[in-house]
Design a protein around this motif. Structure first.
Motif, short mmCIF file in Angstrom:
data_model
loop_
_atom_site.label_atom_id
_atom_site.label_comp_id
_atom_site.label_asym_id
_atom_site.label_seq_id
_atom_site.Cartn_x
_atom_site.Cartn_y
_atom_site.Cartn_z
N UNK A 155 -4.80 -10.34 6.53
CA UNK A 155 -3.49 -9.85 6.10
C UNK A 155 -2.50 -11.00 6.01
N UNK A 156 -2.66 -12.03 6.86
CA UNK A 156 -1.80 -13.20 6.78
C UNK A 156 -2.07 -14.00 5.51
N UNK A 157 -3.31 -13.98 5.05
CA UNK A 157 -3.64 -14.62 3.77
C UNK A 157 -2.92 -13.90 2.63
N UNK A 158 -2.89 -12.59 2.68
CA UNK A 158 -2.16 -11.80 1.68
C UNK A 158 -0.67 -12.13 1.75
N UNK A 196 -1.23 -1.13 13.14
CA UNK A 196 -1.37 0.24 13.63
C UNK A 196 -2.79 0.36 14.17
N UNK A 197 -3.16 1.55 14.60
CA UNK A 197 -4.53 1.74 15.09
C UNK A 197 -5.56 1.59 13.98
N UNK A 198 -5.12 1.59 12.73
CA UNK A 198 -6.05 1.45 11.60
C UNK A 198 -6.29 0.00 11.19
N UNK A 199 -5.41 -0.89 11.63
CA UNK A 199 -5.54 -2.30 11.27
C UNK A 199 -4.17 -2.88 10.96
N UNK A 200 -4.18 -3.93 10.13
CA UNK A 200 -2.96 -4.64 9.77
C UNK A 200 -2.54 -4.24 8.36
#
Length: 141
Positions: free
Chosen positions: A55-58, A127-131
């Motif tokens: 997600x940091x790459x995005x 969240x509990x689903x990811x970033x």
């Protein structure tokens, strides 16, 4: 003191209720940014990644292309990144979640989506689903 204790107990309960059904109270003070918390539905796109590094790459791509220049991220470009990076089934649709009401999404996601102005992207959050990164594309009452 007994009466004061009851009053003190009631006030926090009223504040806690605002997030769920307090829209009627907030509508009167809707001017300016105060209106952000009062809409009933949001339209958004998102990118979901299991790993923070992804997600940091995005986020870096969004910064390089638009955000570092204080530009808005075009919906179509966000959609391309969602198709490439998102691990959510909505990624196939460019991350499009369509319109959703309060209470449909998990707490942090809802808070970010309803607290972001249309045309703006969130920073990465978990969240509990990811970033996630969210692009809000619309608001309506």
């Amino acid at each position: 003191m007994g009466k004061d204790s009851k009053t003190t107990t009631k006030k926090p309960a009223a504040k806690g209720d605002k997030g769920k059904g307090g829209d009627k109270e907030e509508k009167g003070s809707k001017g300016g940014k105060g209106g952000l918390g009062t809409c009933k539905e949001v339209k958004a796109r998102h990118i979901l990644c299991e790993k923070q590094s992804k997600i940091l790459e995005v986020q870096n791509k969004l910064n390089e292309g638009w955000l570092s220049n204080d530009s808005k991220v075009p919906e179509s470009e966000f959609g391309k990144l969602a198709m490439e990076y998102s691990e959510c089934s909505s990624g196939k649709k460019g991350g499009d979640l369509g319109w959703f009401p309060r209470g449909k999404m998990v707490g942090a996601f809802q808070d970010i989506a309803f607290g972001t102005e249309p045309g703006n992207c969130s920073t990465p959050f978990k969240t509990q689903h990811g970033y996630h990164i969210v692009l809000v594309t619309g608001r309506r009452n």
